[in-house]
Scaffold this active site. Structure first.
Site, mmCIF file in Angstrom:
data_model
loop_
_atom_site.group_PDB
_atom_site.id
_atom_site.type_symbol
_atom_site.label_atom_id
_atom_site.label_comp_id
_atom_site.label_asym_id
_atom_site.label_seq_id
_atom_site.Cartn_x
_atom_site.Cartn_y
_atom_site.Cartn_z
ATOM 1 N N ARG A 38 0.822 -1.217 0.000
ATOM 2 C CA ARG A 38 0.000 0.000 0.000
ATOM 3 C C ARG A 38 0.858 1.270 0.000
ATOM 4 O O ARG A 38 0.465 2.286 -0.568
ATOM 5 C CB ARG A 38 -0.901 0.015 1.245
ATOM 6 C CG ARG A 38 -1.897 -1.143 1.306
ATOM 7 C CD ARG A 38 -3.136 -0.824 0.503
ATOM 8 N NE ARG A 38 -4.203 -1.769 0.741
ATOM 9 C CZ ARG A 38 -5.106 -1.653 1.704
ATOM 10 N NH1 ARG A 38 -5.069 -0.634 2.543
ATOM 11 N NH2 ARG A 38 -6.048 -2.553 1.837
ATOM 12 N N ASP A 137 -16.418 9.692 6.076
ATOM 13 C CA ASP A 137 -15.316 8.728 6.140
ATOM 14 C C ASP A 137 -14.060 9.526 6.449
ATOM 15 O O ASP A 137 -14.034 10.744 6.237
ATOM 16 C CB ASP A 137 -15.178 7.979 4.807
ATOM 17 C CG ASP A 137 -14.479 6.635 4.957
ATOM 18 O OD1 ASP A 137 -15.156 5.597 4.956
ATOM 19 O OD2 ASP A 137 -13.235 6.641 5.104
#
Ligand SMILES: C[S@@+](CC[C@H](N)C(=O)[O-])C[C@H]1O[C@@H](n2cnc3c(N)ncnc32)[C@H](O)[C@@H]1O
Length: 265
Positions: A38, A137
């Protein structure tokens, strides 16, 4: 293992500590390779040669925190995931309960708040409902995606009344579907970190969806977040948790009303 950038156990532990401090997210030991995959695109993009250098960069460049968090969140979601919760919402509305304000507190790429919006429209039998949904979020990338409301057609296909809620893409948009504006207008997207002390969301919510995010926090943080969320929920309001997020032990705060669904005491 052959890697493009140097990466050690110490780097992984530093990433874990940083992510926990910024977002409350705990990463298990098993995530060591996932973290590398990532972060590698950021290391590359910044022209650095190791994760250690990236972590030093992160320390001196607060702007990088957003990319760091976006890279490490898990955003798995789908339309009408855990369908019993949407049935419960429909029953809640049809029983005559006030349902003007709904907060979807870890909305990821938008499938969850759009499923809530579709449920509202079906329960009220019209698009021009007075109810509003706040979808939030921590991850700014998923919020942007959600706000655009464009999805691959395979994700939309299983939705029973999809023709009312989506426009099929044509020409270069073929293979995708876009949420109709009447549905999109029911939702306001906002960035909220559940770890923050104050949430920029008004009190008196009728329903809060907070699903499949508490699992990333430790028990103590879960209770702290739940208490802050409940400050925003009206008494008798619905609190909907994810399938493995059980709060039956917090009977002084919420009462179970179905599978991982509760009402505020
Ligand atoms: C697995 S997804 C769940 C999405 C959706 N609620 C569902 O159940 O399908 C978890 C979401 O929580 C978000 N998240 C993680 N930590 C967060 C935090 N501290 N504050 C707000 N959102 C967070 C992630 O960015 C991600 O989009």
């Amino acid at each position: 293992m052959d890697r493009e950038f140097a990466y050690t156990d110490a780097d992984f532990n530093k990433v874990r500590a940083e992510l926990r401090a910024l977002a409350g997210i705990n990463l298990a030991d098993s995530k060591i390779s996932l973290v590398y995959s990532r972060l590698a695109p950021r290391v590359r993009k910044l022209g650095l040669n190791s994760v250690k250098n990236y972590l030093s960069y992160l320390e001196t460049h607060p702007d990088e925190q957003e990319h760091f968090i976006n890279a490490l969140t898990t955003n798995l979601t789908s339309f009408f995931r855990e369908p019993h919760h949407f049935e419960l919402l429909k029953e809640f509305i049809q029983s005559g309960e006030q349902c003007e304000r709904i907060w979807c507190a870890a909305s990821s790429t938008g499938e969850e708040p759009y499923s809530i919006a579709m449920t509202l429209v079906e329960a009220f039998g019209r698009f021009d409902v007075t109810s509003k949904i706040v979808a939030s979020d921590i991850d700014s990338n998923v919020l942007n995606k959600a706000s655009q409301g464009v999805y691959p057609i395979e994700k939309v296909d299983p939705i029973s009344n999809k023709k009312s809620f989506f426009l099929k893409g044509k020409a270069h948009n073929q293979g995708s579907a876009k949420v109709v504006p009447q549905l999109r207008n029911l939702i306001e997207f906002r960035q909220v970190n559940l770890l923050d002390n104050q949430y920029p969301v008004q009190e008196g919510m009728d329903v809060i969806f907070c699903r499949n995010v508490m699992i990333y926090f430790d028990k103590e943080t879960q209770v702290q977040i739940l208490e802050k969320l409940l400050q925003k929920l009206r008494p008798g309001g619905l609190y909907i948790a994810g399938h493995s997020e059980n709060f039956n032990h917090l009977g002084h705060l919420i009462t179970p009303v179905g599978r991982t669904a509760y009402r505020k005491v």
